[in-house]
Motif scaffolding. Structure first.
Motif, PDB file in Angstrom:
ATOM      1  N   THR A 149       0.856  -1.248   0.145  1.00 16.28           N
ATOM      2  CA  THR A 149      -0.014   0.105   0.024  1.00 16.28           C
ATOM      3  C   THR A 149       0.854   1.165   0.192  1.00 16.28           C
ATOM      4  O   THR A 149       2.011   1.231   0.099  1.00 16.28           O
ATOM      5  CB  THR A 149      -0.845  -0.133   1.318  1.00 16.28           C
ATOM      6  N   VAL A 150       0.087   2.385  -0.114  1.00 14.98           N
ATOM      7  CA  VAL A 150       0.879   3.889  -0.069  1.00 14.98           C
ATOM      8  C   VAL A 150       0.246   4.575   0.963  1.00 14.98           C
ATOM      9  O   VAL A 150      -1.179   4.579   1.129  1.00 14.98           O
ATOM     10  CB  VAL A 150       0.616   4.422  -1.596  1.00 14.98           C
ATOM     11  N   CYS A 151       1.047   5.042   1.797  1.00 14.93           N
ATOM     12  CA  CYS A 151       0.632   5.907   2.880  1.00 14.93           C
ATOM     13  C   CYS A 151      -0.015   7.227   2.514  1.00 14.93           C
ATOM     14  O   CYS A 151       0.560   7.875   1.388  1.00 14.93           O
ATOM     15  CB  CYS A 151       1.695   6.249   4.048  1.00 14.93           C
ATOM     16  N   ILE A 202       3.688  -1.715   3.440  1.00 15.18           N
ATOM     17  CA  ILE A 202       3.365  -0.524   3.226  1.00 15.18           C
ATOM     18  C   ILE A 202       4.825   0.018   2.269  1.00 15.18           C
ATOM     19  O   ILE A 202       5.763   0.188   2.826  1.00 15.18           O
ATOM     20  CB  ILE A 202       3.223   0.406   4.340  1.00 15.18           C
ATOM     21  N   TRP A 203       4.482   0.182   1.059  1.00 15.28           N
ATOM     22  CA  TRP A 203       5.681   0.460   0.290  1.00 15.28           C
ATOM     23  C   TRP A 203       6.173   1.972   0.049  1.00 15.28           C
ATOM     24  O   TRP A 203       7.487   2.063   0.033  1.00 15.28           O
ATOM     25  CB  TRP A 203       5.456   0.110  -1.215  1.00 15.28           C
ATOM     26  N   LEU A 204       5.271   2.874   0.218  1.00 12.92           N
ATOM     27  CA  LEU A 204       5.800   4.368   0.040  1.00 12.92           C
ATOM     28  C   LEU A 204       4.866   5.067   0.868  1.00 12.92           C
ATOM     29  O   LEU A 204       3.694   5.056   1.209  1.00 12.92           O
ATOM     30  CB  LEU A 204       5.279   4.649  -1.531  1.00 12.92           C
ATOM     31  N   GLU A 205       5.611   6.255   1.332  1.00 11.54           N
ATOM     32  CA  GLU A 205       5.167   7.324   2.297  1.00 11.54           C
ATOM     33  C   GLU A 205       5.688   8.420   1.869  1.00 11.54           C
ATOM     34  O   GLU A 205       6.608   8.507   1.041  1.00 11.54           O
ATOM     35  CB  GLU A 205       5.564   7.081   3.652  1.00 11.54           C
ATOM     36  N   SER A 206       4.957   9.437   2.243  1.00 11.21           N
ATOM     37  CA  SER A 206       5.347  11.030   1.636  1.00 11.21           C
ATOM     38  C   SER A 206       5.486  11.029   0.315  1.00 11.21           C
ATOM     39  O   SER A 206       6.881  11.600  -0.298  1.00 11.21           O
ATOM     40  CB  SER A 206       6.742  11.392   2.258  1.00 11.21           C
ATOM     41  N   VAL A 207       4.683  10.519  -0.521  1.00  5.17           N
ATOM     42  CA  VAL A 207       4.697  10.471  -2.007  1.00  5.17           C
ATOM     43  C   VAL A 207       4.264  11.974  -2.363  1.00  5.17           C
ATOM     44  O   VAL A 207       3.291  12.513  -2.020  1.00  5.17           O
ATOM     45  CB  VAL A 207       3.821   9.432  -2.584  1.00  5.17           C
ATOM     46  N   CYS A 250       7.839  10.056  -8.815  1.00  5.91           N
ATOM     47  CA  CYS A 250       7.461  11.153  -7.747  1.00  5.91           C
ATOM     48  C   CYS A 250       8.439  11.074  -6.427  1.00  5.91           C
ATOM     49  O   CYS A 250       9.330   9.817  -6.321  1.00  5.91           O
ATOM     50  CB  CYS A 250       6.162  11.051  -7.397  1.00  5.91           C
ATOM     51  N   ASP A 251       8.785  12.153  -5.842  1.00  7.23           N
ATOM     52  CA  ASP A 251       9.549  12.192  -4.775  1.00  7.23           C
ATOM     53  C   ASP A 251       8.603  11.437  -3.422  1.00  7.23           C
ATOM     54  O   ASP A 251       7.573  11.456  -3.328  1.00  7.23           O
ATOM     55  CB  ASP A 251       9.511  13.570  -4.214  1.00  7.23           C
ATOM     56  N   HIS A 252       9.651  10.575  -2.934  1.00  6.36           N
ATOM     57  CA  HIS A 252       8.931   9.614  -1.769  1.00  6.36           C
ATOM     58  C   HIS A 252      10.106   9.418  -0.678  1.00  6.36           C
ATOM     59  O   HIS A 252      11.329   9.593  -1.184  1.00  6.36           O
ATOM     60  CB  HIS A 252       8.345   8.481  -2.163  1.00  6.36           C
ATOM     61  N   GLN A 253       9.865   8.748   0.191  1.00  5.96           N
ATOM     62  CA  GLN A 253      10.959   8.408   1.431  1.00  5.96           C
ATOM     63  C   GLN A 253      11.762   7.229   0.904  1.00  5.96           C
ATOM     64  O   GLN A 253      12.678   6.932   1.710  1.00  5.96           O
ATOM     65  CB  GLN A 253      10.519   8.235   2.823  1.00  5.96           C
ATOM     66  N   GLY A 254      11.350   6.469  -0.046  1.00  8.35           N
ATOM     67  CA  GLY A 254      12.312   5.162  -0.274  1.00  8.35           C
ATOM     68  C   GLY A 254      11.405   4.063  -0.081  1.00  8.35           C
ATOM     69  O   GLY A 254      10.479   4.045   0.652  1.00  8.35           O
ATOM     70  N   TRP A 255      11.523   2.904  -0.945  1.00 10.27           N
ATOM     71  CA  TRP A 255      10.649   1.791  -0.853  1.00 10.27           C
ATOM     72  C   TRP A 255      10.751   1.149   0.365  1.00 10.27           C
ATOM     73  O   TRP A 255      11.636   0.649   0.968  1.00 10.27           O
ATOM     74  CB  TRP A 255      11.178   0.989  -1.978  1.00 10.27           C
ATOM     75  N   GLY A 256       9.561   0.896   1.163  1.00  9.29           N
ATOM     76  CA  GLY A 256       9.508   0.309   2.407  1.00  9.29           C
ATOM     77  C   GLY A 256       9.882   1.298   3.643  1.00  9.29           C
ATOM     78  O   GLY A 256       9.885   0.735   4.775  1.00  9.29           O
ATOM     79  N   SER A 257      10.388   2.363   3.397  1.00  9.19           N
ATOM     80  CA  SER A 257      10.743   3.424   4.559  1.00  9.19           C
ATOM     81  C   SER A 257       9.400   4.185   4.877  1.00  9.19           C
ATOM     82  O   SER A 257       9.060   4.990   4.039  1.00  9.19           O
ATOM     83  CB  SER A 257      11.705   4.343   3.938  1.00  9.19           C
ATOM     84  N   GLU A 311      -3.637   4.393   7.633  1.00 10.23           N
ATOM     85  CA  GLU A 311      -3.337   5.744   6.702  1.00 10.23           C
ATOM     86  C   GLU A 311      -3.311   5.336   5.328  1.00 10.23           C
ATOM     87  O   GLU A 311      -2.885   6.193   4.620  1.00 10.23           O
ATOM     88  CB  GLU A 311      -2.050   6.322   7.304  1.00 10.23           C
ATOM     89  N   ASP A 312      -3.639   4.175   4.854  1.00 10.18           N
ATOM     90  CA  ASP A 312      -3.493   3.765   3.544  1.00 10.18           C
ATOM     91  C   ASP A 312      -4.396   4.588   2.723  1.00 10.18           C
ATOM     92  O   ASP A 312      -5.500   4.999   2.940  1.00 10.18           O
ATOM     93  CB  ASP A 312      -3.891   2.314   3.174  1.00 10.18           C
TER      94      ASP A 312
END
Length: 102
Positions: free
Chosen positions: A22-24, A65-70, A82-89, A96-97
């Motif tokens: 999922t994506v946060c 949860i693969w992505l956060e702060s996309v 897109c910008d994100h924190q990195g895979w799995g981080s 929050e999905d």
């Protein structure tokens, strides 16, 4: 997109490293939603978070949860660009999905 009540709507899931996750919703906005929709062949893009009534049906995911702060400008071809924190981080929970309606 998974668990939507109609075509072009649902929880955003992404396949990475042989596994779905999922994506946060942190920093996820309408520009990012439009990238999701366009990458799947749809138009528009409206963010659905746990605060929206549609989310009651869509619900949270499970597993990775693969992505956060996309954060997308809106012209990218996929979330990967897109910008994100990195895979799995992440520091998110599945409640929050993010979900999107196109």
């Amino acid at each position: 997109m998974v668990n939507g009540t109609k075509i072009g709507e649902g929880r955003v899931e992404i396949f990475h490293d042989g596994e779905w996750g999922t994506v946060c919703d942190d920093n996820f906005d309408e520009h990012t939603a439009s990238v999701v929709c366009r990458s799947l062949g749809y138009y528009g893009g409206k963010l659905i978070t746990s605060f929206h009534y549609q989310y009651l049906t869509i619900g949270p995911g499970t597993g990775k949860i693969w992505l956060e702060s996309v954060s997308c400008a809106g012209d990218e071809s996929s979330l990967e660009d897109c910008d994100h924190q990195g895979w799995g981080s992440h520091d998110c929970y599945h409640r929050e999905d993010v979900a999107v309606a196109c």
